[in-house]
Motif scaffolding. Structure first.
Motif, PDB file in Angstrom:
ATOM      1  N   ASP A 387       0.026  -2.123  -1.143  1.00 53.59           N
ATOM      2  CA  ASP A 387       0.259  -0.896  -0.406  1.00 53.59           C
ATOM      3  C   ASP A 387       0.103  -1.116   1.102  1.00 53.59           C
ATOM      4  O   ASP A 387       0.948  -0.693   1.903  1.00 53.59           O
ATOM      5  CB  ASP A 387      -0.785   0.121  -0.898  1.00 53.59           C
ATOM      6  CG  ASP A 387      -0.259   1.526  -0.800  1.00 53.59           C
ATOM      7  OD1 ASP A 387       0.974   1.685  -0.897  1.00 53.59           O
ATOM      8  OD2 ASP A 387      -1.075   2.444  -0.612  1.00 53.59           O
ATOM      9  N   LEU A 388      -0.968  -1.808   1.491  1.00 48.93           N
ATOM     10  CA  LEU A 388      -1.235  -2.046   2.917  1.00 48.93           C
ATOM     11  C   LEU A 388      -0.211  -3.008   3.522  1.00 48.93           C
ATOM     12  O   LEU A 388       0.078  -2.971   4.711  1.00 48.93           O
ATOM     13  CB  LEU A 388      -2.652  -2.600   3.112  1.00 48.93           C
ATOM     14  CG  LEU A 388      -3.796  -1.663   2.712  1.00 48.93           C
ATOM     15  CD1 LEU A 388      -5.140  -2.389   2.847  1.00 48.93           C
ATOM     16  CD2 LEU A 388      -3.808  -0.397   3.570  1.00 48.93           C
ATOM     17  N   VAL A 394      -1.467  -8.633   5.117  1.00 51.80           N
ATOM     18  CA  VAL A 394      -2.722  -8.412   4.397  1.00 51.80           C
ATOM     19  C   VAL A 394      -2.876  -9.481   3.312  1.00 51.80           C
ATOM     20  O   VAL A 394      -1.915  -9.867   2.661  1.00 51.80           O
ATOM     21  CB  VAL A 394      -2.725  -6.992   3.774  1.00 51.80           C
ATOM     22  CG1 VAL A 394      -3.849  -6.838   2.763  1.00 51.80           C
ATOM     23  CG2 VAL A 394      -2.861  -5.941   4.874  1.00 51.80           C
ATOM     24  N   GLN A 449      -5.558   3.979   5.456  1.00 50.22           N
ATOM     25  CA  GLN A 449      -4.415   3.639   6.324  1.00 50.22           C
ATOM     26  C   GLN A 449      -4.666   4.098   7.765  1.00 50.22           C
ATOM     27  O   GLN A 449      -4.448   3.333   8.703  1.00 50.22           O
ATOM     28  CB  GLN A 449      -3.135   4.318   5.806  1.00 50.22           C
ATOM     29  CG  GLN A 449      -2.649   3.820   4.471  1.00 50.22           C
ATOM     30  CD  GLN A 449      -1.581   2.729   4.594  1.00 50.22           C
ATOM     31  OE1 GLN A 449      -1.176   2.361   5.690  1.00 50.22           O
ATOM     32  NE2 GLN A 449      -1.146   2.208   3.457  1.00 50.22           N
TER      33      GLN A 449
END
Ligand code: ATP
Length: 458
Positions: A387-388, A394, A449
């Protein structure tokens, strides 16, 4: 005790920032490759530079010109005739050196110049003193041949600076972008020089990258812009974390400047080489109207700027801040390298190595770490990492003790480690550890986030 420079070179190799090119064939001192972390760091420096100096300013535009320009460009610019270095050869071991580098090294070591000339200087390779050939001018241009036959006709050069591409495109940029002096053109790209003595890691290589600006100004305001650009260039480094104590300005005296320059200031960085501590990080030059005038004469094209308000044509002066991208990367690595202590699991402390890179430069922005390798934690952590990754570079890491994983990420400058533990499954929150303070904070997943965006800046 290894020097900071030695420690950084070892770290760069160990962690895949920079390694020797073609190492399986023995490598060479003249070319280096940028590994998975190095390429990220290099891209980040480039991006910061482009944002600050090109996109972020109304008086700047960008360009990407060819590496191999018509040969006439290099004849007109003076490079074919004068882009040379004085070369001397040791009569005993036949190693060759740049005369000016030998003199500089002597001066740095002894605190005075070699008054007896080359007779006083010993060969760095074999130690024989004062047995040198007369200096010979040696071209720094890398040759290549275009077309099917290797003849004088096909002889071309790889650019030794990105600047000339900007000068030859000057009129086209003015016409198409409708820029008016004072304005500048920025370019990032590879440059090639047939360096006689490459070395000091990536400080001096035959293939390197530059980030250059040619800033075109009315002649009367050249000096003022020159000083302003020196200040802006220094601020680029200090705003991204370089310690001002490790930077200094050196005004290059008459007789030592490049053939095109009226004034040059080198910004030097304390690289910590053996002997000479300081080395040129970048240069800012007042190139006057030298380049445009030469291209006007050689091409027969009118490259003057028409100033409508004054109803006159003139050849602008040029202030050139010339940044070495690869030297900048070396300075950022050196400056961010620190050794301190971190608590260990046994209640004691361990030595830790940490790169305190500005988050905007850090190659990996965050690492997602399940507390242990576990069927319940790993999928959640992997999902979070994916997701990041839509926004940042990441890493996911579940190998070994958590403390060891923190150490690995400190060493490459990762600003945040995000731990997924059993509580995460209940409270939908993670522990975020900050690299420099090692402080930890519980952050809920729906805030994560935003939390990172605020702290990673660009
Ligand atoms: P030096 O005196 O170290 O040879 P220079 O004065 O010839 O450098 P410039 O022509 O001013 O260098 O080039 C501008 C910038 O390009 C330098 O400040 C440096 O950052 C970078 N640069 C020049 N040559 C090299 C090289 N061989 N390897 C890596 N970077 C270089």
């Amino acid at each position: 005790q290894p020097s900071r420079l030695d420690s950084v070179i070892a770290l760069a190799k160990r962690r895949g920032f920079v390694f020797q090119s073609g190492e399986i064939y023995g490598g060479s001192r003249s070319a280096w490759d940028y590994g998975p972390l190095g390429v990220e760091l290099k891209e980040n420096i480039k991006r910061q530079w482009w944002q600050r100096f090109v996109r972020g300013r109304g008086d700047m535009v960008g360009l990407d010109s060819a590496v191999i320009l018509p040969r006439k460009v290099w004849e007109a610019s003076g490079h074919v005739a004068t882009f040379t270095d004085p070369l001397v050869e040791c009569l005993h071991c036949h190693h060759r050196f740049r005369e000016d580098h030998l003199v500089e090294a002597f001066q740095a070591k002894k605190g005075r110049g070699p008054e007896g000339g080359m007779a006083e200087i010993a060969c760095p390779n074999c130690g024989t003193r004062g047995e040198w050939t007369e200096p010979r001018e040696f071209s720094g241009m890398l040759k290549t041949y275009l077309g099917p036959v290797e003849s004088e006709e096909g002889l071309n050069f790889l650019r030794p600076e990105t600047a000339q591409g900007i000068f030859v495109d000057f009129a086209q940029v003015v016409t198409t972008s409708r820029m008016k002096p004072p304005f500048g053109i920025g370019q990032v790209g590879k440059a090639f020089r047939n360096e006689i003595t490459p070395g000091n890691f990536i400080f001096r290589t035959r293939e390197f990258e530059q980030m250059e600006i040619e800033y075109f100004v009315p002649p009367a305001s050249a000096e003022e812009h020159y000083e302003q650009w020196i200040a802006d260039a220094v601020a680029f480094y200090t705003d991204l974390g370089i310690d001002p104590e490790n930077l200094r300005r050196f005004d290059v005296p008459d007789g030592e400047r490049a053939h095109y320059s009226d004034a040059t200031a080198d910004i030097e960085y304390r690289f910590g080489f053996a002997g000479t501590e300081w080395g040129e990080l970048m240069g800012v030059a007042n190139r006057t109207d030298f380049d445009l005038k030469n291209h006007i004469e050689a091409s027969g094209q009118d490259l003057r700027y028409f100033d409508q308000a004054a109803n006159e044509k003139y050849v602008p002066y040029v202030i050139e801040p010339s940044f070495g991208l690869t030297r900048a990367l070396m300075a950022f690595l050196l400056d961010s390298y620190h050794e301190d202590e971190a608590p260990n699991a046994k209640g004691g402390v361990d030595k830790r190595t940490v790169l305190r890179l500005d988050p905007r430069l850090a190659p990996v922005k965050a690492a997602v770490l399940p507390l242990s390798r576990n069927e319940q934690l790993s999928p959640v952590a992997r999902g979070l990492a994916d997701d990041l990754r839509k926004n940042w570079n990441v890493d996911f890491d579940d190998a070994g003790a958590i403390g060891r994983r923190y150490r690995r990420h400190d060493e490459i400058g990762t600003p945040f480690c995000i731990t997924v533990d059993f509580d995460t499954l209940e409270d939908k929150a993670v522990t975020v550890r900050e690299r420099d303070t090692m402080g930890q904070e519980r952050v809920s997943l729906d805030r994560l986030q935003g939390f990172l965006a605020e702290r990673l800046l660009g």
